[in-house]
Design an enzyme around this catalytic site. Structure first.
Site, PDB file in Angstrom:
ATOM      1  N   HIS A  64     -14.774  -9.888  71.011  1.00  0.00           N
ATOM      2  CA  HIS A  64     -13.636  -8.928  71.895  1.00  0.00           C
ATOM      3  C   HIS A  64     -13.170 -10.456  73.322  1.00  0.00           C
ATOM      4  O   HIS A  64     -14.323 -11.085  73.962  1.00  0.00           O
ATOM      5  CB  HIS A  64     -13.855  -7.831  72.789  1.00  0.00           C
ATOM      6  CG  HIS A  64     -13.910  -6.794  71.116  1.00  0.00           C
ATOM      7  ND1 HIS A  64     -14.468  -5.220  71.220  1.00  0.00           N
ATOM      8  CD2 HIS A  64     -13.307  -6.955  70.407  1.00  0.00           C
ATOM      9  CE1 HIS A  64     -13.830  -4.776  69.987  1.00  0.00           C
ATOM     10  NE2 HIS A  64     -13.719  -5.731  68.895  1.00  0.00           N
ATOM     11  N   ASP A  66     -12.655  -9.495  75.741  1.00  0.00           N
ATOM     12  CA  ASP A  66     -13.168  -9.584  77.531  1.00  0.00           C
ATOM     13  C   ASP A  66     -14.482  -9.811  77.562  1.00  0.00           C
ATOM     14  O   ASP A  66     -14.442 -10.303  78.481  1.00  0.00           O
ATOM     15  CB  ASP A  66     -12.425  -7.957  77.519  1.00  0.00           C
ATOM     16  CG  ASP A  66     -13.512  -7.553  76.696  1.00  0.00           C
ATOM     17  OD1 ASP A  66     -12.860  -7.247  75.475  1.00  0.00           O
ATOM     18  OD2 ASP A  66     -13.776  -6.258  77.008  1.00  0.00           O
ATOM     19  N   HIS A 142     -20.530  -0.511  67.998  1.00  0.00           N
ATOM     20  CA  HIS A 142     -19.337  -0.599  69.309  1.00  0.00           C
ATOM     21  C   HIS A 142     -18.645  -1.282  67.281  1.00  0.00           C
ATOM     22  O   HIS A 142     -19.463  -0.841  66.896  1.00  0.00           O
ATOM     23  CB  HIS A 142     -19.664  -2.009  70.172  1.00  0.00           C
ATOM     24  CG  HIS A 142     -18.148  -2.363  70.789  1.00  0.00           C
ATOM     25  ND1 HIS A 142     -17.482  -1.248  71.465  1.00  0.00           N
ATOM     26  CD2 HIS A 142     -18.036  -3.713  70.720  1.00  0.00           C
ATOM     27  CE1 HIS A 142     -16.987  -1.722  72.215  1.00  0.00           C
ATOM     28  NE2 HIS A 142     -16.480  -2.933  71.616  1.00  0.00           N
TER      29      HIS A 142
HETATM   30 ZN   LIG Z   1     -15.856  -5.229  76.296  1.00  0.00          ZN
HETATM   31 ZN   LIG Z   2     -15.869  -4.942  72.925  1.00  0.00          ZN
END
Ligand SMILES: [Zn+2]
Ligand SMILES: [Zn+2]
Length: 332
Positions: A64, A66, A142
């Site tokens: 991801h 970020d 996740h």
């Molecule tokens: Zn994150």
């Molecule tokens: Zn994530």
């Protein structure tokens, strides 16, 4: 013998004022581990005087943005600075496409090799070690394939109390056994001095066998320190077992209790759930981060987490947490 965690970024997916996305550096005895690499990580390292050249291991929890978008800039800078040292990147299989793209577009003239260690385990597995430090990776829960990391000092060899050496006339082999964590056992009978076979004394010198317990004759010179990194993840039953007893636990806390439905939907944790993991795992300290950009004031996260686990620290940009070395004799 330092063990320092530097927080470079604490934000989650969307940009937030005065925050950077997830990135941290763990310095274990001068060896640096970069853990996730959100945008701006290299700027934050400059700000905190962390030298890029000393990073040999980079851990990417998942693909991801970020947790990853700062990596291209950093790799490019390393190349411009003339790096030649091998670089390890521990990341899920999906990272290989990202690395291939980077190398095809920007890798020309780079003087160092990047090795992608593919993470694919179902429970904690050792992925790297040196003489005194080791790293494990383990799966998280996740929306996409995600891994956590444990970086820890190895158990040191036992020291043997001098008084035991003189009291029992311990031989070199017996001292070596105690240093490995074993007991010394001498069978009943007349003492004939060290055996040629194993260097232990053959007999106790009495009609009873003699046991010299490791727990009395030896001690560990210091408690090995450990750090566990859990981001991003929903809570799951095995997690607190996998991080049991670590000295410092980082656990994401994207939402406060009021948004627990959002946490479920996005496979994240609340501050309370992060604290429950710390409590159930019996860790010494908890640091929380990865705050939702909805909250400019992070005190609500601290309030909720510390009501369950008092020894909680709020991660913040520029924060450095030093874990002191605890030498024998230990206070508890
Ligand atoms: Zn994150
Ligand atoms: Zn994530």
């Amino acid at each position: 013998m330092n063990f320092d965690l530097s927080i470079l970024g604490t934000a989650s997916a969307l940009p937030a004022m005065n925050r950077y996305p997830s990135a941290q550096v763990l310095d274990v005895r001068g060896r640096l581990f970069l853990i996730d690499c959100g945008e701006g990580a290299q700027m934050q390292m400059r700000r905190m005087s962390i030298p890029y050249a000393r990073i040999d291991n980079i851990c990417i929890s998942h693909i991801h943005g970020d947790h990853l978008f700062g990596l291209f800039g950093l790799l490019s800078t390393m190349s411009m600075l003339g790096r030649t040292a091998h670089l390890n990147i521990f990341a899920p299989a999906a990272f290989s496409k990202v690395l291939k793209f980077y190398l095809s577009m920007f890798g020309e003239g780079s003087g160092f090799e990047i090795e992608h260690h593919v993470l694919a385990m179902k429970s904690p597995e050792k992925v790297w070690e040196s003489k005194s430090v080791e790293m494990l990776a383990f799966p998280l829960d996740h929306r996409i394939e995600t891994y956590g990391f444990i970086i820890r000092e190895k158990m040191p060899a036992f020291n043997v109390h001098k008084e035991y050496i003189s009291r029992y006339g311990l031989t070199l082999a017996e001292i070596a056994a105690l240093k490995r964590g074993e007991d010394v056992v001498r069978p009943a009978g007349e003492d004939t001095g060290p055996s040629l076979a194993n260097g232990f004394r053959h007999f106790s010198g009495t009609s009873e066998p003699l046991v010299i317990p490791n727990s009395e004759a030896a001690y560990i010179p210091y408690r090995p320190r450990s750090y566990a990194y859990c981001s991003d993840t929903a809570p799951f039953p095995e997690l607190h077992e996998w991080v049991r007893g670590v000295t410092l636990l980082y656990h994401e806390s994207t939402f406060p209790d009021a948004l627990s439905d959002m946490a479920v939907k996005t496979h994240h944790s609340t501050a309370r759930q992060a604290a429950e993991c710390a409590r159930d795992a019996g860790v010494s300290r908890l640091v929380i981060g990865h705050y939702s950009s909805r909250f400019s004031d992070t005190r609500i996260f601290l309030k909720e987490a510390s009501s369950v686990f008092p020894d909680t620290i709020l991660a913040a940009e520029g924060l450095k947490i030093s874990v002191p070395l605890e030498k024998w004799p230990f206070s508890k």
